[in-house]
Design an enzyme around this catalytic site. Structure first.
Site, mmCIF file in Angstrom:
data_model
loop_
_atom_site.group_PDB
_atom_site.id
_atom_site.type_symbol
_atom_site.label_atom_id
_atom_site.label_comp_id
_atom_site.label_asym_id
_atom_site.label_seq_id
_atom_site.Cartn_x
_atom_site.Cartn_y
_atom_site.Cartn_z
ATOM 1 N N ALA A 63 2.473 -10.876 32.601
ATOM 2 C CA ALA A 63 1.614 -12.018 32.286
ATOM 3 C C ALA A 63 0.473 -11.508 31.418
ATOM 4 O O ALA A 63 0.211 -10.307 31.364
ATOM 5 C CB ALA A 63 1.064 -12.605 33.588
ATOM 6 N N GLY A 102 5.396 -9.985 35.199
ATOM 7 C CA GLY A 102 6.043 -11.234 34.799
ATOM 8 C C GLY A 102 7.242 -11.006 33.891
ATOM 9 O O GLY A 102 8.142 -11.856 33.831
ATOM 10 N N GLU A 105 10.001 -10.363 36.252
ATOM 11 C CA GLU A 105 10.267 -11.632 36.953
ATOM 12 C C GLU A 105 11.065 -12.574 36.048
ATOM 13 O O GLU A 105 11.958 -13.290 36.508
ATOM 14 C CB GLU A 105 8.942 -12.274 37.388
ATOM 15 C CG GLU A 105 8.248 -11.457 38.474
ATOM 16 C CD GLU A 105 6.877 -11.998 38.840
ATOM 17 O OE1 GLU A 105 6.005 -12.029 37.944
ATOM 18 O OE2 GLU A 105 6.677 -12.381 39.998
ATOM 19 N N GLU A 125 1.845 -5.206 39.600
ATOM 20 C CA GLU A 125 0.717 -6.095 39.892
ATOM 21 C C GLU A 125 -0.260 -5.478 40.882
ATOM 22 O O GLU A 125 -1.472 -5.719 40.819
ATOM 23 C CB GLU A 125 1.231 -7.437 40.437
ATOM 24 C CG GLU A 125 1.819 -8.376 39.390
ATOM 25 C CD GLU A 125 3.287 -8.101 39.067
ATOM 26 O OE1 GLU A 125 3.800 -7.036 39.471
ATOM 27 O OE2 GLU A 125 3.916 -8.956 38.419
#
Ligand code: 3H9
Length: 697
Positions: A63, A102, A105, A125
């Site tokens: 992200a 992300g 993911e 993270e």
């Protein structure tokens, strides 16, 4: 305008390409682009399978961390990924570079995954005080099982493509051109009628009843003080026992708690701070650096051989010089053992160890250094000894060689003045153990040239260290601040706080070790000798009194089996020593200091605010370029808890007005000598400012 996400068609395969330099982070525009291209690919009857791939140096690296401090714009990543996983046409993630957070993911929501052999995959993270918040905690266990998933998520460490394939995270490791291989693979899926295969439809392999309890116990030490590792475990527990939707909803709730916490703000601050150190206003990025191929290290003691090991690990040729043959042999043996330990831990293979040893050349005369590109002096911390070394270097080293001192406290300009080329002299202050600790203080002398600074920052990168440029003064940034911290510890001892109580308090607050245990580890003789050399110490009989008395008694710490604590039979476990308590009591009495009960809060405030006070002076005096540089020094060199972001960030979170008021209170109680509020702190407190805002100006 170049769109960050585009859709092309190669025969029956739709190719969605993300191009968002530098690391293809999932910014708002990328999230929108993914949704739009997926919709377009779904509508296009000629497309029967979809490949998701990235331009540039890496697949999506996560992200966009910069967006976390701001209100998030729709669509959020979990919604985007739900759309991706729900696609009715098979989707393939084609990966290279670092597939992180992300990014992984996203890949797990594709129906198939392939990667080139050099790809690294992870969910880091936790290093930002977060947990994977777009389904990672639910989908990773479904692919690799709870155990591997927890290891990946609680360590934050990426795994390589081969392990990912073996564990079932990816389907295939492909050689050659990635887009071609991915399109071929997707073509075969179409031909074979393979269809979609959703990770979310899988279940997690069951685990033993006590699995989570014992996992919590396993990470207790490493995760001390951190919130997100425990929440990650909670999410994986849900993945094992509950349907996907419920697991995702818990993940969302806990992710938001983490995202909005001080811990995550602190760790995100350090993420950017560690990258900001490379920005030096008068040393532009394109400053030509000198080539460094051969490094000479002077002094084969613990520090010198540690630096040698770090250089060998980075593939450099190393000359190790010591005039004392015995020390030289011992240093080389230490390096050999260090490399062997890496082999034993699987971090290095035997062939690389043999190559490293071939690149190490022990020498016992200065003439051998004539071809070195960089010389790092790591001899005894005494000005006269160092001046002598630099005079010799000046006479034997080639023009253009960089001459560095590893001094931890001494005046780099004075050392440079022992040569005829002060522009080539710089401080490279390593931290012990030098092959492990991430921090390198790069000390700029008055005359150090710009290209020597640029070369030193590159050298730090090559060693995989964080090089922080600091100015020249006693102790630079780290050790100068340490003096105030240590001073308060020493005063607290005289005032009645036991060494183990102070240590436990600061350890519980998050420091890697308490100051008294650190003193014993470093050796109380080291600080004692440095203090003997200094002429500018406060005229105060209490100043480092206990440490001086112990060192005077030959109680140097771990190496002599006794220091502030006792160490039995060569063990490193500190045992409180009644003799030391008695000694402290007597010293306090002789100085007419009344002993009293001291609370934990006072210990924390006095030790940590002493850092902030000195840090503010350092910043005001231009010794550090940014407040965040000070934080980087303390988080990477002194065991300051990352979840507090470093002393200056911590002060901001407390509020500078509160810090200032407390410092004023200390001034009134303990005197002006140590607690006069520095003008910068006073100004910011009165203006409602922060150190962080100063960095932005
Ligand atoms: C996440 O994904 C949360 C999700 O689970 C849930 C969401 C709902 N964002 O390190 P470098 C910048 S959390 C924004 O020098 P390298 C970086 O600041 C995220 N910017 O290069 C630097 O900028 P500048 C999980 C980012 O080759 C430039 O890129 N992902 C991001 O040594 C180059 O970076 C991570 O934690 C980002 N995500 O290393 C991965 N990443 O040039 C974090 C980088 O202005 N990133 N930048 O200073 C890394 O670990 C390394 O950057 C990487 C490249 C290994 C990718």
């Amino acid at each position: 305008m170049n769109l960050p996400v585009s859709l092309d068609r190669r025969g029956p395969v739709g190719l969605i390409t993300i191009d968002n330099p530098p690391v293809n982070a999932l910014s708002h525009a990328v999230r929108l682009g993914i949704c739009e291209t997926l919709e377009a690919a779904a509508r296009d009857d000629k497309i029967h399978a979809i490949v998701l791939i990235c331009e540039g140096r890496t697949f999506i690296a996560g992200a966009d961390i910069r967006e976390f401090g701001k209100p998030l714009q729709d669509p959020w990543l979990p919604e985007v990924l739900a759309q991706l996983e729900a696609m009715d046409k098979p989707t393939v993630a084609a990966m290279h570079g670092t597939v992180l957070g992300g990014g992984l993911e996203t890949a797990m929501c594709c129906h198939y995954r392939l990667a080139v052999p050099t790809t690294k995959l992870g969910l880091p993270e936790v290093n930002l005080g977060l947990l994977p918040g777009a389904g990672g905690t639910q989908r990773l266990p479904r692919l690799v099982g709870a155990r591997h998933a927890l290891d990946i998520m609680t360590s934050g460490k990426p795994i390589d493509a081969a392990s990912a394939c073996e564990w079932g995270l990816i389907d295939l490791v492909v050689e050659g051109d990635l887009p071609d291989a991915a399109v071929d693979y997707a073509g075969q899926l179409i031909e074979n009628g393979a269809g979609v295969r959703r990770t979310g439809d899988r279940t997690v392999e069951p685990v033993a009843d006590d699995f989570f309890e014992s996992y919590r116990a396993r990470i207790a030490r490493r995760a001390r003080g951190y919130q997100s590792p425990w929440r990650i475990i909670q999410c994986v527990e849900a993945a094992v026992s509950q349907p996907l939707a419920e697991g995702l909803s818990l993940e969302r709730e806990l992710f938001l708690q983490c995202r909005d916490s001080n811990q995550s703000a602190a760790m995100r601050h350090l993420f950017f701070a560690e990258r900001a150190v490379a920005r030096i206003p008068d040393v532009p990025k394109d400053t030509p650096a000198r080539d460094i191929g051969q490094v000479a290290i002077i002094g084969a003691g613990t520090m010198g051989s540690g630096i040698a090991l770090a250089c060998l690990d980075a593939g450099l040729d190393v000359l190790l010089l010591d005039l004392d043959r015995k020390t030289l042999d011992k240093g080389c043996e230490g390096i050999r053992q260090g490399l062997a330990a890496s082999v034993a831990k699987g971090r290095l293979d035997q062939a690389s160890m043999d190559k490293s040893l071939k690149r190490l050349v022990p020498v016992d005369e200065y003439e051998a250094l004539s071809g070195a590109d960089l010389v790092i002096e790591a001899v005894f911390e005494s000005m006269s000894v160092k001046e002598d070394v630099f005079t010799r270097l000046d006479s034997v080293c080639r023009p253009g060689a960089i001459l560095a001192t590893n001094t931890s406290t001494l005046d780099v300009d004075k050392i440079a003045a022992a040569t005829s080329r002060p522009e080539d002299v710089i401080g490279l202050h390593f931290f012990s153990p030098a092959n492990i600790m991430k921090l390198l203080e790069i000390v700029r002398g008055r005359e150090t040239s710009i290209d020597v600074i640029a070369s030193s920052t590159q050298f730090a990168k090559r060693l995989r260290k964080i090089g922080v440029l600091v100015g020249n003064c006693f102790g630079f940034v780290g050790n100068r601040m340490l003096y105030g911290y240590g001073r308060e510890n020493q005063l607290l001892l005289l005032e009645g706080a036991a060494p183990e109580y102070i240590d436990q308090t600061l350890f519980d607050w998050g420091m890697a070790m308490g100051p008294n245990a650190v003193g014993d580890l470093a050796g109380l003789d080291v600080g004692y000798k440095i203090r003997r050399e200094r002429t500018d110490l406060p005229d105060d009989p209490r100043f480092y009194r206990v440490a001086d008395v112990l060192a005077g008694l030959g109680r140097f710490g771990q190496k002599t089996g006794r220091g502030m604590y006792l160490y039995k039979d060569g063990s490193r476990i500190p045992i409180p020593d009644p003799e030391v308590s008695e000694l402290i009591r007597k010293e306090a009495e002789s100085l007419a200091i009344g002993q009293r009960d001291i609370g934990e809060q006072e210990i924390i405030e006095r030790c940590i605010y002493a850092l902030v006070v000195e840090g503010a002076k350092i910043l005001d005096g231009g010794i550090a370029l940014r407040a965040s540089d000070i934080d980087v020094v303390w988080a990477n060199g002194y065991g300051f808890p990352r979840f507090r972001g470093g002393p200056m960030f911590y002060a901001d979170t407390i509020g500078l007005k509160t810090v200032y008021d407390t410092v004023c209170r200390f001034r009134d109680s303990f005197g002006e000598q140590y607690w006069t509020p520095p003008p910068l702190l006073e100004r910011l407190a009165k203006e409602g400012g922060t150190f962080a805002a100063m960095d932005e100006d």
